[in-house]
Enzyme design. Structure first.
Site, PDB file in Angstrom:
ATOM      1  N   HIS A   1       0.820  -1.216   0.000  1.00 37.32           N
ATOM      2  CA  HIS A   1       0.000   0.000   0.000  1.00 37.32           C
ATOM      3  C   HIS A   1       0.850   1.261   0.000  1.00 37.32           C
ATOM      4  CE1 HIS A   1       0.503  -0.627   4.441  1.00 37.32           C
ATOM      5  NE2 HIS A   1       0.587   0.698   4.446  1.00 37.32           N
TER       6      HIS A   1
ATOM      7  N   HIS B   1       3.947   7.309   3.356  1.00 38.64           N
ATOM      8  CA  HIS B   1       4.897   6.202   3.296  1.00 38.64           C
ATOM      9  C   HIS B   1       4.530   5.217   2.185  1.00 38.64           C
ATOM     10  CE1 HIS B   1       1.715   4.457   5.905  1.00 38.64           C
ATOM     11  NE2 HIS B   1       2.076   3.305   5.378  1.00 38.64           N
TER      12      HIS B   1
ATOM     13  N   GLU C   1       7.688   1.425   5.005  1.00 35.94           N
ATOM     14  CA  GLU C   1       7.156   0.416   5.916  1.00 35.94           C
ATOM     15  C   GLU C   1       7.421  -0.944   5.285  1.00 35.94           C
ATOM     16  OE1 GLU C   1       2.925  -0.948   8.003  1.00 35.94           O
ATOM     17  OE2 GLU C   1       2.921   0.649   6.491  1.00 35.94           O
TER      18      GLU C   1
END
Length: 139
Positions: A8, A81, A132
Site C-alpha cells: 500500500h 509512506h 514500511e
C-alpha cells in the site's frame, strides 16, 4: 532481504471523510473499506483497494498522534509512506540493522493496521521516503 510486492501507499489526511469522497468522486474508487480507529498507532485508518495495491488513508487520532507533525508541514496531507511486503520480518530487521539502517520508532516489529508485524525505515536512509516493511500475509 528480498523486496516483495507493494502492499500500500500511505496517505496522511486531515479528514478521512473528505479523502474518501475525493478518491470516490474524483477517481471513481468503489472498493472502500470502513474506516477504523487504530489507537496503538494513534491514527484512524481507511483502506481503498486498487487493482494492484491499496491506498491507506491515515488521519490523526487524538492530540498525540505522530501524524500531526507531518500535517503541520503538509496541511492538506500527502504521501506519508510506501509499504512493501517481506518474507521474514525478523531476518529483514537484522539485515537492515547490519547495513546501518535506522528503524523508527524502534527496531522491534509491531502489529500494523493489516494485523501483521511491521517495521519502518527512517526516511533519511531511503532518499526521503518513509518505508514500511510488512511481514507477507502468505508467511
Amino acid at each position: 532481504m528480498k523486496l516483495g510486492r507493494l502492499n500500500h501507499v500511505g496517505v496522511a489526511t486531515p479528514s478521512i471523510d473528505q479523502a474518501i469522497a475525493r478518491y470516490r468522486d474524483t477517481l471513481g474508487a468503489t472498493r472502500i473499506h470502513a474506516p477504523f480507529d487504530f489507537p496503538s498507532q494513534k491514527v484512524r485508518v481507511c483502506f481503498i483497494d486498487t487493482p494492484n495495491a491499496q491506498i491507506e488513508l491515515l488521519e490523526p487520532l487524538g492530540p498525540e498522534s505522530p501524524l500531526h507533525g507531518f500535517l503541520r508541514r503538509n496541511p492538506d496531507g500527502g504521501q506519508h509512506h510506501l509499504c512493501f511486503e517481506v518474507e521474514d520480518i525478523l531476518a529483514t530487521r537484522d539485515e537492515l540493522l547490519g547495513k546501518g539502517m535506522r528503524l523508527v520508532p524502534t527496531p522491534e516489529p509491531r502489529i500494523g493496521a493489516h494485523g501483521m508485524p511491521v517495521l519502518f525505515v527512517h526516511p533519511k536512509d531511503m532518499g526521503g521516503i518513509l518505508v514500511e516493511l510488512m511481514q507477507s500475509p502468505a508467511h
